[in-house]
Design a protein around this motif. Structure first.
Motif, short mmCIF file in Angstrom:
data_model
loop_
_atom_site.label_atom_id
_atom_site.label_comp_id
_atom_site.label_asym_id
_atom_site.label_seq_id
_atom_site.Cartn_x
_atom_site.Cartn_y
_atom_site.Cartn_z
N SER A 291 -83.08 41.78 54.46
CA SER A 291 -83.37 41.93 53.03
C SER A 291 -82.08 42.35 52.32
O SER A 291 -81.02 42.47 52.93
CB SER A 291 -84.46 42.98 52.81
N SER A 292 -82.21 42.61 51.04
CA SER A 292 -81.03 43.04 50.29
C SER A 292 -80.55 44.43 50.73
O SER A 292 -79.44 44.84 50.40
CB SER A 292 -81.32 43.04 48.79
N TYR B 7 -77.01 45.16 52.39
CA TYR B 7 -75.78 45.52 51.69
C TYR B 7 -75.46 47.01 51.77
O TYR B 7 -74.32 47.42 51.56
CB TYR B 7 -75.83 45.05 50.23
#
Length: 157
Positions: free
Chosen positions: A81-82, A85
């Protein structure tokens, strides 16, 4: 570093903190006082003992911390998922740690002719490194708590 080189420098510093250990930054007056208090032997110890080791540490911290967070995010099923990051935070911390180290090296070499810009830039790197490191550890703790919650929740069901 914490058990050998930093205590070695602290013997010369009159209990003043070295720049690497000041997460809120420092100013020209502090740097000048510290470097003056360290004397030639203390400054050499900082430059030739502490900082060479501290050129290895940011790489090791950045990579290992990135992988640790990625491992736990993967355990939560969130790595793709994000949230991935977030794994970049320790790498950014390491990058700013290199900026801090280069700045300290330059200031030690330029002493006593240290410019305000040198100190401000190096202090900026120190503060940003500290912010990214703190955020990373908060995120790691939250991730570990989420993992523990998931483990406890799945056992009861």
């Amino acid at each position: 570093m914490l058990i050998i080189t930093i205590p070695e420098i602290m013997k010369f510093s009159g209990d003043m903190k070295i720049l690497d250990m000041m997460p809120t930054g420092y100013d020209v007056q502090y740097v000048s006082t510290l470097f003056n208090t360290l004397g030639t032997t203390g400054r050499d110890s900082y430059l030739y003992h502490q900082l060479p080791l501290d050129l290895i540490y940011p790489f090791l911290f950045g990579i290992s911390s990135c992988l640790i967070l990625a491992y736990f995010l993967n355990k939560l099923g969130k790595l793709e998922s994000s949230l991935f990051y977030l794994c970049l935070l320790p790498l950014l911390s390491g990058l700013f740690d290199y900026g801090e180290n280069i700045g300290i090296i330059n200031m030690l070499k330029d002493y006593p002719n240290i410019s305000t810009l040198q100190v401000q830039t190096t202090s900026f790197f120190t503060v940003v490194k500290s912010v990214f490191t703190t955020i990373y550890f908060i995120i790691l703790i939250i991730t570990l708590l989420a993992l523990a919650k998931n483990k406890l929740f799945t056992r009861k069901v």
